[in-house]
Design a protein around this motif. Structure first.
Motif, PDB file in Angstrom:
ATOM      1  N   SER A 168       0.834  -1.217   0.000  1.00 22.17           N
ATOM      2  CA  SER A 168       0.000   0.000   0.000  1.00 22.17           C
ATOM      3  C   SER A 168       0.859   1.252   0.000  1.00 22.17           C
ATOM      4  O   SER A 168       0.465   2.288  -0.549  1.00 22.17           O
ATOM      5  CB  SER A 168      -0.948   0.009   1.201  1.00 22.17           C
ATOM      6  N   LEU A 169       2.051   1.181   0.598  1.00 24.74           N
ATOM      7  CA  LEU A 169       2.967   2.323   0.575  1.00 24.74           C
ATOM      8  C   LEU A 169       3.532   2.539  -0.828  1.00 24.74           C
ATOM      9  O   LEU A 169       3.753   3.675  -1.245  1.00 24.74           O
ATOM     10  CB  LEU A 169       4.100   2.119   1.579  1.00 24.74           C
ATOM     11  N   PHE A 170       3.787   1.439  -1.557  1.00 17.83           N
ATOM     12  CA  PHE A 170       4.199   1.564  -2.952  1.00 17.83           C
ATOM     13  C   PHE A 170       3.145   2.321  -3.743  1.00 17.83           C
ATOM     14  O   PHE A 170       3.446   3.257  -4.491  1.00 17.83           O
ATOM     15  CB  PHE A 170       4.371   0.171  -3.576  1.00 17.83           C
ATOM     16  N   LEU A 171       1.913   1.878  -3.590  1.00 18.97           N
ATOM     17  CA  LEU A 171       0.808   2.478  -4.332  1.00 18.97           C
ATOM     18  C   LEU A 171       0.593   3.926  -3.926  1.00 18.97           C
ATOM     19  O   LEU A 171       0.319   4.790  -4.761  1.00 18.97           O
ATOM     20  CB  LEU A 171      -0.455   1.662  -4.096  1.00 18.97           C
ATOM     21  N   LYS A 172       0.732   4.211  -2.654  1.00 17.11           N
ATOM     22  CA  LYS A 172       0.634   5.593  -2.157  1.00 17.11           C
ATOM     23  C   LYS A 172       1.700   6.467  -2.793  1.00 17.11           C
ATOM     24  O   LYS A 172       1.420   7.583  -3.270  1.00 17.11           O
ATOM     25  CB  LYS A 172       0.793   5.605  -0.636  1.00 17.11           C
ATOM     26  N   ASN A 173       2.921   5.979  -2.850  1.00 20.07           N
ATOM     27  CA  ASN A 173       4.024   6.760  -3.390  1.00 20.07           C
ATOM     28  C   ASN A 173       3.797   7.101  -4.862  1.00 20.07           C
ATOM     29  O   ASN A 173       3.965   8.256  -5.285  1.00 20.07           O
ATOM     30  CB  ASN A 173       5.330   5.979  -3.229  1.00 20.07           C
ATOM     31  N   THR A 174       3.369   6.109  -5.649  1.00 22.98           N
ATOM     32  CA  THR A 174       3.147   6.356  -7.072  1.00 22.98           C
ATOM     33  C   THR A 174       1.972   7.290  -7.292  1.00 22.98           C
ATOM     34  O   THR A 174       2.013   8.175  -8.160  1.00 22.98           O
ATOM     35  CB  THR A 174       2.918   5.031  -7.822  1.00 22.98           C
ATOM     36  N   THR A 175       0.913   7.132  -6.505  1.00 20.65           N
ATOM     37  CA  THR A 175      -0.246   8.019  -6.616  1.00 20.65           C
ATOM     38  C   THR A 175       0.141   9.453  -6.284  1.00 20.65           C
ATOM     39  O   THR A 175      -0.273  10.400  -6.982  1.00 20.65           O
ATOM     40  CB  THR A 175      -1.369   7.540  -5.678  1.00 20.65           C
TER      41      THR A 175
END
Length: 292
Positions: A213-220
């Motif tokens: 979820s942190l990966f996805l947060k960073n890209t978003t």
């Protein structure tokens, strides 16, 4: 916060590892956490249970899995390990299988590893650095590929963007009485009247709220920053249980297909992202959701 180099020592990297299936691949990465004094066998078992319970959402980009779980008593400090498999294995992910790189993450809290994951996301999103990971001959070369700072782009190349790079920022309309109120322009011609104001929150969701979820947060956040929307929207990484309770606070949830099935109907859109490091995929999703 710790950097990737701090959390991934050379002796936590192993190449050409034999694994008969995805469980064996996670166990190989977990063994390295044990050998480097990060976590014990019970944590490896927990990483495997995460996939058994929530599906292969840890395969967050083609060929790469980030195994992790909530910390247990065997986790002594935040750390990572990485194995490159001799032969790829399938985790059951519809679009990102088979997997050749398996990273294990153990964290004592929700913040110490955030910078390291942001850096890792940048590596995996850059084709030349991902290629360097695949062709590295030694653990030292793998670590260099992961932690070397990317070279600055030549000034002459500034006008030629890569395929997964910037897209022109969307236009937005804002409330006349509140200049901080985000009101994405509605592209759907069936919509009439003023655009619906945003709740100013996007949730990215994984099984534990600590890794993918942190990966996805960073890209978003990278996409929103490129658009100039960062002052108007917050992006928070969370786990499935918290997401169910907080869903109606958000405009929508971004997650994997496996986690979307776990969440079910939460009262707001739950959008599936296949490649958690792809700005172009998330850009297209946000444009569709905000009708711009």
């Amino acid at each position: 916060m710790s950097e990737l180099r701090d959390l991934l020592p050379v002796n936590a990297i192993r190449l050409e590892v034999d694994a008969s299936d995805w469980r064996a691949a996670i166990r190989a990465a977990g063994e390295l956490l044990g050998e480097t004094g990060v976590a014990g066998d019970s944590y490896t078992d927990a990483m495997i249970r995460v996939v058994e319970e929530h599906g292969p959402y840890i395969v967050l980009t083609p060929g790469f899995a980030l195994a992790h779980s909530r910390p247990d008593d065997s986790v002594t400090r935040t750390g990572m390990s990485l194995v490159r498999l001799a032969e790829p294995v399938r985790f059951g992910h519809d679009t990102n299988d088979p997997v050749t790189l398996v990273m294990a993450l153990a964290s004592v809290d929700s913040s110490a590893h955030q910078d390291a994951l942001a850096a890792l996301a940048g590596v995996l999103a850059a084709p030349e650095r991902r290629e360097a990971l695949e062709r590295a001959q030694t653990p030292d070369e793998v670590r260099d590929a992961l932690t070397a700072r990317p070279a600055a782009a030549p000034a002459a190349a500034a006008s030629s963007a890569p395929a997964d790079a910037a897209v022109p920022a969307p236009t937005t309309t804002r409330s006349a009485d509140d200049h901080h109120d985000l009101r994405p322009a509605m592209a759907d011609t069936a919509v009439t009247g003023d655009a619906v104001p945003s709740k100013r929150l996007i949730l990215t969701v994984c099984g534990n709220g600590l890794g993918t979820s942190l990966f996805l947060k960073n890209t978003t956040e990278q996409v929103l920053d490129r658009w100039g929307w960062t002052p108007y929207l917050s992006v928070e990484a969370t786990d499935t249980i918290s997401a169910k309770g907080r869903a109606k606070e958000a405009d929508f949830l971004l997650t994997s297909g496996a986690i979307a099935q776990t969440l079910g109907d939460v009262g707001v859109p739950v959008e599936v992202i296949d490649n958690f490091t792809s700005q172009s995929e998330i850009d297209a999703t946000l444009r569709r959701l905000y009708a711009i």
